[in-house]
Design an enzyme around this catalytic site. Sequence first.
Site, mmCIF file in Angstrom:
data_model
loop_
_atom_site.group_PDB
_atom_site.id
_atom_site.type_symbol
_atom_site.label_atom_id
_atom_site.label_comp_id
_atom_site.label_asym_id
_atom_site.label_seq_id
_atom_site.Cartn_x
_atom_site.Cartn_y
_atom_site.Cartn_z
ATOM 1 N N LYS A 83 0.850 -1.188 0.000
ATOM 2 C CA LYS A 83 0.000 0.000 0.000
ATOM 3 C C LYS A 83 0.893 1.249 0.000
ATOM 4 O O LYS A 83 1.801 1.371 0.830
ATOM 5 C CB LYS A 83 -0.880 0.008 1.248
ATOM 6 C CG LYS A 83 -2.370 0.070 0.965
ATOM 7 C CD LYS A 83 -3.140 0.178 2.262
ATOM 8 C CE LYS A 83 -4.632 0.116 2.014
ATOM 9 N NZ LYS A 83 -5.387 0.313 3.269
HETATM 10 O O1 G3P Z 1 -8.212 0.915 5.432
HETATM 11 C C1 G3P Z 1 -8.517 1.962 4.586
HETATM 12 C C2 G3P Z 1 -9.893 2.532 4.858
HETATM 13 O O2 G3P Z 1 -10.855 1.525 4.682
HETATM 14 C C3 G3P Z 1 -9.997 3.185 6.222
HETATM 15 O O3 G3P Z 1 -11.345 3.460 6.491
HETATM 16 O O4 G3P Z 1 -13.072 4.094 8.202
HETATM 17 O O5 G3P Z 1 -10.610 4.581 8.651
HETATM 18 O O6 G3P Z 1 -11.886 5.886 6.911
HETATM 19 P P1 G3P Z 1 -11.727 4.545 7.638
#
Ligand code: G3P
Length: 216
Positions: A83
Amino acid sequence: MKIFLDSANIEDIKKYASWGIVDGVTTNPSLVAKENVDFKTRVQEICNVVDGPVSAEVVSITADEMIAEARNIATWAPNVVVKIPFIEEGLKALKVISAEKIMTNVTLIFSPAQAMLAAKAGATFVSPFAGRLDDIGEDGMEVVAEIVNIFQIYGIKTKVLAASIRSNQHILQAMRVGSDVATIPPKLLDKMIAHPLTDKGLAAFLKDWEGMKANT
Ligand code: G3P
């Protein structure tokens, strides 16, 4: 649509992988920090549980350091995906590691323009963060839809990985707009399978079945 689990918790990953519905996993530094474990060990554990792509994020912010990290992470397992955050240094790194056939997931994408540039630099996946766009009053899933549409117009092979999924509505929208993948937090998967009419219907089936047995 492929379903990835957005988690670094190995028990959650084992639970949902046992359902046969997990096509991959995404982690990020915050999710790994929550587990407070050795990063490489946990990523390898996850790669042993799930055959599909498992994203592990670099934490460097210069291209040279990202490239070194990516080359190291890529040795951890055959299904690991590196990533890379969508910053200028990330694009520079992406160009190099893509040419070395390292699978990449470009994260923290918030616009179709960012997604297009990441694809041009060779990204395997791009991760538009729907929930965080919603958080600032934009329409996150509309951005996902635009990216899917633009990639289709130009025949771009990079996969759209809808991320920052916060609700069943987001999951439904991801399916409707044709996102290649949605990465879903564990708590939402429980909600995804549940429906009151399913529970009610099963209870009625079993009640009628027991009634018949009692009468025979
Ligand atoms: O892992 C990447 C993404 O899915 C993170 O989501 O909920 O932390 O904005 P969030």
